[in-house]
Structure formats: structure tokens, C-alpha cells
Write a protein that holds these residues in place. Structure first.
Motif, short mmCIF file in Angstrom:
data_model
loop_
_atom_site.label_atom_id
_atom_site.label_comp_id
_atom_site.label_asym_id
_atom_site.label_seq_id
_atom_site.Cartn_x
_atom_site.Cartn_y
_atom_site.Cartn_z
N LEU A 255 27.45 0.67 21.75
CA LEU A 255 27.56 2.09 22.07
C LEU A 255 27.43 2.91 20.80
O LEU A 255 27.79 2.45 19.71
N GLU A 256 26.98 4.15 20.99
CA GLU A 256 26.87 5.05 19.84
C GLU A 256 28.29 5.43 19.38
O GLU A 256 29.15 5.75 20.21
N THR A 257 28.53 5.37 18.07
CA THR A 257 29.83 5.78 17.52
C THR A 257 29.59 6.79 16.38
O THR A 257 28.47 6.91 15.88
N HIS A 258 30.64 7.48 16.01
CA HIS A 258 30.55 8.42 14.87
C HIS A 258 31.92 8.62 14.24
O HIS A 258 32.92 8.09 14.74
N MET A 259 31.99 9.36 13.14
CA MET A 259 33.24 9.72 12.47
C MET A 259 34.14 8.50 12.22
O MET A 259 35.33 8.55 12.48
N GLY A 260 33.56 7.41 11.75
CA GLY A 260 34.39 6.24 11.44
C GLY A 260 34.64 5.35 12.64
O GLY A 260 35.66 4.66 12.70
N GLY A 261 33.71 5.36 13.60
CA GLY A 261 33.79 4.35 14.67
C GLY A 261 34.24 4.85 16.03
O GLY A 261 34.39 4.06 16.96
#
Ligand code: FAD
Ligand code: NAP
Length: 317
Positions: A255-261
Motif C-alpha cells: 500500500l502507498e504510505t507517507h510521513m514515515g510509514g
């Protein structure tokens, strides 16, 4: 042969997000299965008073989570003590393997795996984990009656842990890397008024020191972030409270993640980058990270899963 269980909605996680999803999915007659994981009840089982859950000016975290579990069960959620070890999201129904050997198949999945405590990453921290170094004051505070303790961090968790530890400790030193806290003002107020707590501003822990035989902490070394000067503080316990990271192991590669996971969801939605997989609570939320917002997202995820399944039924029929 492995036992296989099919469900319309598989909920992974038993914090406020998971149990609320269970309540809503049950009331939508989706007969959800909820897998609890290693920490039944989630993060709130590691704290004492919760003062911001609407409807209770004060309730013990573990009691609140027992109530939520009972509520989800009463509405019809099947709650299973198991741990999901992997999920195949490449085709529907989705397939989740578990620690018990049971294979769960599901038409929709609600991920509510929350967050876990972060560590500083020091060698000496690792060495003394379980022998004086802890990330859970309510679990381990009792072992330090009459002793000196150090707490690291400047957020709500660090301040609450420092306050809680004054029930046992003779002195608590709160070491924070800045000279202001990021905790709520009401907590900061209580901290500043507590005579057993001494803040050490602008310092970072550089080493936990202790005895080898038996293994145990005797103190810490902290460095001033500007001058580099080292201060040695004697203590028997070190509580690391520097925040939490999303528990994304099951999905970080898919899955797409952001801001440190944190798992990315569509705006105003719990939909992830894979249709039929929804994410709620601290797993997706780098901003608020509260019980009530997690519960709100659990509600959204169940309503969105219901709509998704109805649309799939429509397409198939
Ligand atoms: P969590 O509560 O993190 O639960 C995650 C769940 O997922 C757990 O049940 C775990 O077992 C399960 N899980 C993880 N991996 C798997 C897997 N592979 N298979 C199956 N299950 C899995 N918030 C407030 O609003 N008020 C407070 O007073 C407050 N106090 C807090 C005090 C402390 C010490 C801490 C640490 C947090 C506090 N919070 C508070 C924050 C609050 O606890 C979280 O925002 C909230 O618990 C997040 O809920 P969640 O459902 O997303 O996940
Ligand atoms: P947090 O708010 O992210 O705070 C982490 C603290 O640790 C910050 O002060 C940070 O310093 C410090 N820190 C981070 N990394 C560090 C490092 N490597 N070395 C030294 N210090 C470090 O985390 P939290 O306190 O665990 O809270 C997490 C979430 O749960 C928050 O949303 C919080 O509101 C919620 N929560 C709520 C309650 C409540 O409502 N009563 C109680 C507990 C937790 P900086 O300040 O310099 O960044």
C-alpha cells in the motif's frame, strides 16, 4: 490442511478503530470477523486515566477497551485471538495468513493495526530493555518503588508517564531535547506543579549505564544539545516515551504510505490504494492520533466497506 474462514469483512486490530468498525459492520449485518493481534484492546490498555473520551470525564484505559470489546461482540462481531502474519491483496477475496495457521479470506478488509512505541536506537538501550529500560510506565512502574527514574520525551505520553511514575518513584527526571513540551497544557500544568518531577531541558540521552551481573540500570548520561556538556543522572529505571510509529508491517510493501510509514487514504475517506482495503486509526493518522478520532475512522471504514460490498454485489448481479 489449514483451517479456512471466509468473512465479508475482516477487521485486523482491536483498538478503538477496530472495535468501532466491528460495531458498525455488525449493525450492517456483515457478520465481521475481528482478529485482535498481540495487544488486545490496543494502546489504551497501557495507560491509566483517559479523560477525553466523550461521555466519561474519567475512565481507565483498560476498562474502556473491555467495554468496547463487549460492545462489538454484543452487536455480532466475531472476535478472535490470533495474529495476522501476511495479506495477499492481489486478488479478491483477499487472503490473510495467521499465526494460528487459520487462513482468513475476506471480500473487504479493514486495517486497524494502530501504532507501536518508538525507541531511541542506542546500543545501551537495547542491552537494558527489560532490565531497567521500558516503554510502558503502567506495565513496569511498580518495580521502581522508592527509586529514581528517568523519562525521555516531551509529548503527552512522556508527561503522563512521568506523572504516573511519581506514584512509585522518589524522583522523576524528564529529559527533553527542547525547552518546551508538546503535550496538552493541562498535563504540562500538572507536571510543573509536581514536586517529584524535575525537567532537564535541551538534553538528549546518549547512554544508559548499568551493572552487568545482575544486569540492571544504575544511571544515564545526557548531553546538552547546544553545549555538548554531559550530565550523569543516577536512576534505576529509564522510560522511553518518544512517540509511536505506525504498525504497517503487513502492508508497507503493497500500500502507498507517507510521513514515515502511515498508510495513505483518499481525502475524507478510509479507502487505500487497493479497492476493498480500508485503513483506520493510528495506522493512517500522523496528525491527531487520538482514541476518539481512531474510533471515528473505524466507523467510516465500516460504512465504506458496506458500500463497497453493495456495489460489488450490484456488479456481480
Ligand atoms: P491501537 O490502539 O494502536 O491498536 C492496534 C491494534 O492492532 C492492537 O489491538 C494490536 O494487537 C492490533 N494489531 C497490530 N498488528 C496486528 C496484526 N498483525 N494482526 C492482528 N492485529 C494486529 N488517546 C486519547 O484519545 N486519550 C488518551 O488519554 C490517550 N492516552 C494514551 C496513553 C498512552 C500511553 C498511549 C501510548 C496512547 C494514548 N492515546 C490516547 C492514543 C490512543 O491510544 C491511540 O490514538 C489509539 O489507541 C489508536 O487506536 P487504533 O485502533 O488505531 O490502534
Ligand atoms: P509525540 O506527540 O509524537 O511526542 C514525542 C515526543 O518525543 C516529542 O516531545 C519529541 O520531541 C520527542 N522525541 C521524538 N523522537 C525523539 C528522539 N529520537 N530523541 C528524543 N526525543 C524524541 O508522541 P506521544 O507523546 O507518544 O503521543 C502520540 C499520540 O498519542 C499523540 O497524538 C498524543 O496526543 C496521543 N496521546 C494522547 C494522550 C492524551 O490525550 N491524554 C496521552 C498520550 C498520547 P519534540 O517535541 O522535540 O518533537
Amino acid at each position: 490442511m489449514a483451517d479456512t474462514r471466509h468473512t465479508k469483512v475482516l477487521i485486523i486490530g482491536s483498538g478503538p478503530a477496530g472495535y468501532t468498525a466491528g460495531v458498525y459492520a455488525s449493525r450492517a449485518m456483515l457478520e465481521p470477523i475481528l482478529v485482535q493481534g498481540m495487544e488486545p484492546g490496543g494502546q489504551l490498555t497501557t495507560t491509566t486515566e483517559v479523560e477525553n473520551w466523550p461521555g466519561h470525564s474519567e475512565i481507565q484505559g483498560p476498562d474502556l477497551m473491555v467495554n468496547m470489546e463487549a460492545h462489538a461482540r454484543a452487536m455480532g462481531t466475531e472476535i478472535i485471538s490470533d495474529l495476522i502474519t501476511s495479506i495477499d491483496m492481489s486478488k479478491r477475496p483477499f487472503t490473510a495468513q495467521s499465526d494460528s495457521g487459520t487462513v482468513y479470506t475476506a471480500d473487504a478488509v479493514i486495517l486497524a493495526t494502530g501504532a507501536r512505541a518508538k525507541w531511541l536506537g542506542l546500543e545501551s538501550e537495547e542491552k537494558f530493555k527489560g532490565f531497567g529500560v521500558s516503554a510502558c510506565a503502567t506495565c513496569d512502574g511498580f518495580f521502581y518503588r522508592g527509586q529514581e527514574i528517568v523519562v525521555i520525551g516531551g509529548g503527552n505520553t512522556a508527561v503522563e508517564e512521568a506523572l504516573f511514575l511519581t506514584n512509585f518513584a522518589s524522583k522523576v527526571t524528564l529529559i527533553h531535547r527542547r525547552d518546551e513540551l508538546r503535550s496538552e497544557k493541562i498535563l504540562e500544568d500538572r507536571l510543573m506543579k509536581n514536586e517529584k518531577i524535575e525537567p532537564l531541558w535541551l538534553h538528549e540521552l546518549v547512554e544508559v549505564v548499568g551493572d552487568e551481573n545482575p544486569l540492571g540500570v544504575t544511571g544515564v548520561r545526557a548531553k546538552h544539545v547546544k553545549t555538548g556538556e554531559i550530565t550523569e543522572i543516577p536512576c534505576k529505571g529509564v522510560f522511553v516515551a518518544i512517540g509511536h510509529a505506525p504498525a504497517n508491517e503487513l502492508v508497507k510493501d503493497t500500500l502507498e504510505t507517507h510521513m514515515g510509514g502511515y498508510v495513505v487514504t483518499k481525502p475524507d475517506s478510509t479507502e487505500t490504494s487497493v479497492p476493498g482495503i480500508f485503513a483506520a486509526g493510528d495506522l493512517t493518522d500522523h496528525k491527531y492520533r487520538q482514541a476518539v478520532t481512531s474510533a471515528g475512522m473505524g466507523c467510516m471504514a465500516a460504512l465504506e466497506a458496506e458500500r463497497f460490498l453493495a456495489e460489488q454485489g450490484g456488479e456481480e448481479g
